[in-house]
Design a protein around this motif. Structure first.
Motif, PDB file in Angstrom:
ATOM      1  N   VAL A  54      -2.044 -11.509  10.837  1.00  0.00           N
ATOM      2  CA  VAL A  54      -2.507 -11.037   9.531  1.00  0.00           C
ATOM      3  C   VAL A  54      -3.925 -11.565   9.381  1.00  0.00           C
ATOM      4  O   VAL A  54      -4.146 -12.781   9.410  1.00  0.00           O
ATOM      5  CB  VAL A  54      -1.599 -11.517   8.384  1.00  0.00           C
ATOM      6  N   VAL A  61      -2.637  -6.838  11.292  1.00  0.00           N
ATOM      7  CA  VAL A  61      -2.680  -6.278   9.943  1.00  0.00           C
ATOM      8  C   VAL A  61      -3.941  -6.827   9.293  1.00  0.00           C
ATOM      9  O   VAL A  61      -4.028  -8.020   9.009  1.00  0.00           O
ATOM     10  CB  VAL A  61      -1.434  -6.695   9.125  1.00  0.00           C
ATOM     11  N   LEU A  67       0.867 -10.305   2.831  1.00  0.00           N
ATOM     12  CA  LEU A  67       1.713 -11.110   3.705  1.00  0.00           C
ATOM     13  C   LEU A  67       3.180 -10.738   3.501  1.00  0.00           C
ATOM     14  O   LEU A  67       3.925 -10.530   4.462  1.00  0.00           O
ATOM     15  CB  LEU A  67       1.494 -12.595   3.459  1.00  0.00           C
ATOM     16  N   THR A  76       3.850  -7.354   5.009  1.00  0.00           N
ATOM     17  CA  THR A  76       3.888  -7.445   6.468  1.00  0.00           C
ATOM     18  C   THR A  76       5.241  -7.961   6.944  1.00  0.00           C
ATOM     19  O   THR A  76       5.853  -7.383   7.846  1.00  0.00           O
ATOM     20  CB  THR A  76       2.760  -8.352   6.982  1.00  0.00           C
TER      21      THR A  76
END
Length: 191
Positions: free
Chosen positions: A49, A82, A105, A108
């Motif tokens: 991320v 991501v 987050l 994801t």
């Protein structure tokens, strides 16, 4: 500065494919997903991320410089990434970027489950091998979201864990200036 946008697609130099996904239509929060080329069906990959830099006021997840960096990272490391397009100041002052980071987050992690409608993450994302990465202001955001996860737990955890955090040229400021920060009176003002 920092507004050049590149479209998602397949990068000829690396073979990495990207696509854009809106994860919260109300706030406009979106991400750009990156997938390495030729990933076998159902092969689980570590998840990165990523939070872009730009002093909290410029750049985006769709900026040329960040897209080039993530294409190279995804190709070399064999991860799915991501890249979060968080809201920028001054229109959206902090903590908006931190809130967007936390939402992204959580999205994801939820997307790494078999029941997720996001096929790239459902099929290939391994939430037990999660890395939080950022550069400059994005490193500040990565630090913030990782510390929040430590304090509050990961959103929807279920086996998810942050394996590591990478802070590239982190943008932090303490209460007192260090010698290399100079003596500009504007820098002495507290936010």
């Amino acid at each position: 500065m920092g507004t050049s946008r590149v479209d998602a697609g397949t990068d000829a130099a690396t073979g990495v494919t990207s696509k854009d996904v809106v994860i919260d239509a109300k706030s406009g929060l979106a991400v750009r997903l990156y997938m390495p080329g030729d990933v076998p069906r159902c092969k689980k990959l570590p998840v990165v991320v990523y939070f872009h830099g730009g002093g909290f006021v410029v750049h985006s997840a769709f900026s040329d410089v960040h897209s080039r960096f993530l294409n190279a990272l995804v190709a070399a490391a064999g991860v799915v990434a991501v890249s979060v397009d968080y809201r920028l100041s001054p229109e959206h002052p902090l903590p908006a970027a931190y809130d967007d980071a936390w939402t992204a987050l959580g999205w994801t992690l939820a997307s790494c489950s078999a029941s997720s409608p996001e096929p790239w993450l459902a099929e290939h994302g391994d939430a037990a091998r999660l890395f939080v990465v950022g550069d400059s202001a994005g490193a500040n955001i990565a630090h913030n979201v990782t510390m929040r996860a430590r304090k509050d737990g990961l959103p929807g955890a279920g086996g998810a864990r942050i394996e590591g955090m990478v802070l590239l040229h982190p943008f932090f400021r303490g209460g007192e200036l260090v010698a290399s920060e100079g003596t500009d009176p504007k820098l002495l003002q507290r936010a």
